[in-house]
Design an enzyme around this catalytic site. Structure first.
Site, short mmCIF file in Angstrom:
data_model
loop_
_atom_site.label_atom_id
_atom_site.label_comp_id
_atom_site.label_asym_id
_atom_site.label_seq_id
_atom_site.Cartn_x
_atom_site.Cartn_y
_atom_site.Cartn_z
CG ASP A 16 -44.48 -3.89 29.10
OD1 ASP A 16 -43.96 -3.06 28.33
OD2 ASP A 16 -45.00 -3.57 30.19
NE ARG A 97 -49.79 -13.58 36.96
CZ ARG A 97 -50.78 -13.34 36.10
NH1 ARG A 97 -51.39 -14.35 35.51
NH2 ARG A 97 -51.16 -12.12 35.83
CG ASP A 126 -49.02 -11.13 38.79
OD1 ASP A 126 -49.59 -11.95 39.53
OD2 ASP A 126 -49.63 -10.26 38.14
CB SER A 177 -52.55 -2.26 34.74
OG SER A 177 -52.08 -3.56 34.97
N1 ARG Z 1 -53.31 -7.38 42.90
C1 ARG Z 1 -53.77 -8.57 42.29
C2 ARG Z 1 -52.89 -9.74 42.68
O1 ARG Z 1 -51.82 -9.53 43.16
C3 ARG Z 1 -53.91 -8.43 40.81
C4 ARG Z 1 -52.66 -8.35 40.02
C5 ARG Z 1 -52.95 -8.05 38.61
N2 ARG Z 1 -51.81 -8.36 37.81
C6 ARG Z 1 -51.52 -7.71 36.69
N3 ARG Z 1 -50.45 -8.10 36.06
N4 ARG Z 1 -52.25 -6.73 36.23
O2 ARG Z 1 -53.26 -10.87 42.53
#
Ligand code: ARG
Length: 400
Positions: A16, A97, A126, A177
């Site tokens: 992506d 992040r 994110d 993922s």
């Molecule tokens: N649910 C977790 C969070 O919000 C993990 C997110 C994983 N992110 C990803 N782009 N696969 O922190």
């Protein structure tokens, strides 16, 4: 007129974010895309990623070595806050992040970009963390999120990239993922989308299965200085080395797995698997040391602050005024959080077996049931009378 002229894109090397490069230029009229790949200890080789960005059409491909900053400025404060979202998730992805956002904003200033971009979709946390962090650091900067608007499936995204010379992934891509950095891994999607389906063993990388974990326990001593982990088994270690070694030690014993259904900020419940061995053990140990050195009222009050802190980090408000105020409270409580905690690792369990500190408030003369007891037992009677007085008065009035 395009949406922006020069863009710094957060880049992972995946399908992506690679497709984002030609997409930004072709569909949104961006003239120049600079990519930024952050090394947060995820263990990927970064040189091929740097080159892939250039092949995909980036004019400049930056790699930021940010692991130390990540641990010192983001993970360690969060350990001081004993931060666990919904009491379980140690925020291993969420903490990365705001740092990536800061790196993007810094690069945008350095290269004179008028926008930054990321490859997040519209369903996750994110995107919120990036957008809000960027706005907090530079409210004038535009944020572009192509994957939130393009409406392409993964296959379409691969096909779109191929038109612009981006090779499709060589191995059949994982059905999951996955997000990974030095602190941990998050695994979603595939069979895990059924919250009633046991996670297959092969999704784990940082932690052993209980069955293959060592058959004898291992003791580990963690040293803290003002709430920050500073040593392992008596040896002073840098923040990154300490996390790396503890991940190894705890992971080997099958410690650090979490399987939970969590509430995303965007209103979706999602089934998440995490591995975060060191971070979980450090929070457990840090909390234990606090139980020895904080007064009861500070300790109890801090629990509420910790809950707020965890929500702020999860919900993308790292750079908000409330977070800054909460940080100040937490820092104030850490002055005496120095000492050691001993832990036993065995078959998926991390059990505290000892704690000590020069600042310990544990007073043997008061706690003992032996002859040395100095507690004034008679004083308890008057205290209890007054403590219970409002309840006594209420009862006399209402129970007659
Ligand atoms: N649910 C977790 C969070 O919000 C993990 C997110 C994983 N992110 C990803 N782009 N696969 O922190």
């Amino acid at each position: 007129m395009g949406r922006a002229t020069k863009v710094v894109l957060a880049y992972s090397g995946g399908v992506d974010t690679s497709t984002c490069i030609p997409y930004l230029k072709e569909e949104w009229g961006v003239q120049e895309v600079i990519t930024l790949a952050a090394d947060l200890g995820q263990g990927d080789e970064l040189e091929p990623i740097r080159e892939k960005a250039l092949k995909s059409g980036a004019s400049i491909s930056l790699v930021a070595d940010a692991t130390e900053r990540f641990v010192k400025e983001y993970a360690f404060p969060s350990i001081q806050a004993n931060a666990l979202y919904e009491n379980r998730y140690p925020l291993s992805t969420a903490l990365a992040r705001p740092l990536i956002a800061k790196l993007l904003v810094e690069a945008a200033a350095e290269y004179g970009a008028d926008a930054v971009a990321h490859g997040c979709t519209g369903k996750g946390n994110d995107q919120v963390r990036f957008d809000v962090s960027i706005a907090a650091l530079n409210p004038k900067l535009k944020v572009l999120a192509p994957a939130r608007e393009w409406g392409m499936s993964r296959e379409q995204s691969i096909a779109y990239g191929e038109n612009f010379g981006i090779p499709a992934p060589v191995k059949k891509s994982s059905p999951y993922s996955i997000d990974r950095n030095l602190l941990g891994r998050s695994i979603e999607a595939g069979v895990l989308e059924d919250p009633n389906h046991e996670p297959p063993e092969d999704i784990y990388l940082m932690t052993q299965a209980i069955a293959t974990a060592p058959d004898s326990p291992e003791y580990v001593e963690i040293g803290f200085t003002q709430g920050l982990p500073t040593s392992l088994n008596g040896i002073a270690l840098s923040p990154v080395a300490l996390i790396t070694q503890l991940n190894e030690l705890a992971g080997k014993h099958g410690i650090g797995r979490i399987d939970m259904v969590e509430n995303r900020l965007v209103g979706i419940k999602s089934r998440e698997i995490y591995e975060a061995p060191a971070l979980l053990v450090l929070i457990q140990a840090h909390r234990e040391l606090e139980s020895l050195v904080l007064t009861a009222d500070v300790s109890h009050y801090k629990r509420g602050i910790e809950e707020t802190y965890s929500q702020l980090v999860y919900n993308g408000l790292w750079y908000s005024p409330l977070k800054a105020a909460v940080d100040a409270f937490i820092q104030q409580t850490q002055e005496k959080v120095s000492g050691t905690v001993r832990i036993k690792f065995f078959k998926g369990n991390s059990t505290i077996v000892g704690r000590s500190s020069d600042y310990s408030l544990y007073t043997p003369d008061l706690a003992t049931y032996g002859a040395e007891d100095l507690f004034d037992h008679k004083a308890a009677e008057g205290f209890i009378y007054i403590w219970g007085l409002p309840t006594r008065v209420w009862s006399e009035k209402n129970r007659g």
